[in-house]
Design an enzyme around this catalytic site. Structure first.
Site, mmCIF file in Angstrom:
data_model
loop_
_atom_site.group_PDB
_atom_site.id
_atom_site.type_symbol
_atom_site.label_atom_id
_atom_site.label_comp_id
_atom_site.label_asym_id
_atom_site.label_seq_id
_atom_site.Cartn_x
_atom_site.Cartn_y
_atom_site.Cartn_z
ATOM 1 N N GLU A 214 -19.782 8.127 -7.242
ATOM 2 C CA GLU A 214 -20.418 7.752 -8.504
ATOM 3 C C GLU A 214 -19.892 8.639 -9.628
ATOM 4 O OE1 GLU A 214 -24.871 7.211 -10.502
ATOM 5 O OE2 GLU A 214 -24.686 8.029 -8.477
ATOM 6 N N HIS B 252 -33.246 0.403 -7.039
ATOM 7 C CA HIS B 252 -34.213 1.394 -6.576
ATOM 8 C C HIS B 252 -35.624 1.017 -7.016
ATOM 9 C CE1 HIS B 252 -31.369 4.609 -5.236
ATOM 10 N NE2 HIS B 252 -30.558 3.983 -6.083
ATOM 11 N N HIS C 13 -24.614 6.376 -1.150
ATOM 12 C CA HIS C 13 -24.053 6.585 -2.482
ATOM 13 C C HIS C 13 -22.821 7.481 -2.328
ATOM 14 C CE1 HIS C 13 -27.965 5.158 -3.725
ATOM 15 N NE2 HIS C 13 -27.731 5.383 -5.010
ATOM 16 N N HIS D 230 -28.218 -3.309 -5.072
ATOM 17 C CA HIS D 230 -28.429 -1.884 -5.353
ATOM 18 C C HIS D 230 -29.498 -1.762 -6.429
ATOM 19 C CE1 HIS D 230 -26.586 2.345 -5.370
ATOM 20 N NE2 HIS D 230 -27.652 2.397 -6.164
#
Length: 348
Positions: free
Chosen positions: A209, A15, A206, A13
């Site tokens: 979270e 970005h 996602h 994970h």
């Protein structure tokens, strides 16, 4: 306990726009004439990264505007992927999945296909020079959300899925959905899940979270192969049991979860509970630059503050290998690579 740094090997994970460092942003900006608020790397860091006193997820997401602005050409997109992967190779990673939202990189006139191909080109260049293996995840974006508080990304999301499918198995491995979760319940994105299923495009999302555990359950029911974060699964024992029984991996990112206030106390971070429940939890970075972190820092943070031992570290590594969006043969190749190192010989 053995050297903890040895376990920081797989990041699932991460970005791209949250990973490029200030020095890299400045170099890319100079290539294309993008004006930055400062050309001093130390000063620029304050614009493109967040410290532990970050107020919220929304404030955290503001750090991505400048990096995206310099990644609007094929060369800069390719170089961004290349530089990030080269750096992660130097830090000992053997595999990573780097994600980005192609629709955020078409402002300079590129097509979605050109954007994705540029990212794959950077990935291929890095893999040709380094020992690291990598794949690209194409992100859809969350919006418009409650009361239209975000842009409507529907058209771009549909284009992203269709474009990503063309490159599946050629450098792209998954579609994801990212963005301000608290403004966008998972049900708003059924059209993305349906399109992925129709096209045979594997997807993750996602979820959980900074909202509720039921968002994780719904995402898995829709067919998500992994859950980005999934932190709030801890709210509901029945959903924890559901996640464990489904075998769906959670991509947990401790530092960013603290920064976005998804959790307020690292000593209450639920990795211990998830491991005990049989959930395939993994540790990841989320955003190398925005969170001012590296994978080893994430491991160190949780092992310094939670009741974890070497056995748990091994399980976390095995969970990461299991969760990789690659074939069983490729996963076995990762295992065989680790077995050649005496440090790991007795772990598999």
């Amino acid at each position: 306990m053995k050297n903890l740094e040895k376990f920081a090997l797989i990041d699932l994970h991460s970005h791209l726009d949250g990973a490029i460092m200030p020095e890299m942003i400045i170099e890319l900006a100079n290539k294309v004439g993008v004006k930055l608020p400062t050309y001093d790397p130390v000063e620029l860091k304050e614009y493109v990264s967040a410290d532990i006193n970050c107020e919220s997820l929304v404030e955290y997401l503001n750090c991505f505007e400048i990096p995206c602005s310099v990644m609007q050409t094929k060369e800069n997109i390719s170089d961004s992927v290349y530089y990030v992967l080269k750096d992660q190779d130097k830090r000992g990673l053997i595999y990573t999945e780097l994600r980005f939202a192609p629709q955020k990189h078409i402002e300079g006139g590129l097509t979605m296909d050109e954007v994705i191909q540029a990212a794959i080109d950077g990935r291929n260049r890095a893999m040709a020079e380094c020992d690291i293996k990598a794949n690209i995840i194409c992100c859809c974006m969350k919006g418009p959300g409650k009361d239209g508080l975000l842009p409507d990304f529907t058209e771009g999301n549909i284009a992203t899925v269709k474009a990503a499918r063309k490159f599946l198995g050629k450098g792209v491995c998954l579609v994801d959905i990212a963005g301000a979760e608290n403004l966008c319940p998972i049900d708003e994105f059924e059209y993305i899940f349906d399109l992925c299923k129709e096209l045979g495009m594997p997807f993750i999302t996602h979820a959980g979270e900074n909202t509720t555990a039921d968002q994780v359950k719904k995402a898995i029911e829709y067919g998500a192969q992994r859950i980005g974060h999934g932190l709030q699964t801890i709210q509901d024992p029945e959903i924890m049991k559901f996640v464990a029984e489904k075998g769906t991996p959670l991509e947990m990112c401790p530092v960013s979860n603290l920064q976005t206030k998804s959790i307020l106390d690292i000593k209450k971070y639920p990795i211990r509970e998830f491991l005990d429940a049989g959930i395939r939890v993994t540790i990841n970075t989320d955003n190398l630059n925005v969170s001012r972190t590296q994978l080893v820092n994430e491991y160190q943070l949780v092992f310094d503050n939670l009741d974890l031992d070497e056995k748990d570290a091994v399980q976390l590594l095995k969970n990461s290998i299991y969760a990789c969006a690659i074939s069983d043969e490729e996963k076995q190749q990762l295992v065989e690579r680790l077995k050649k190192d005496p440090f790991y010989a007795d772990m598999f």
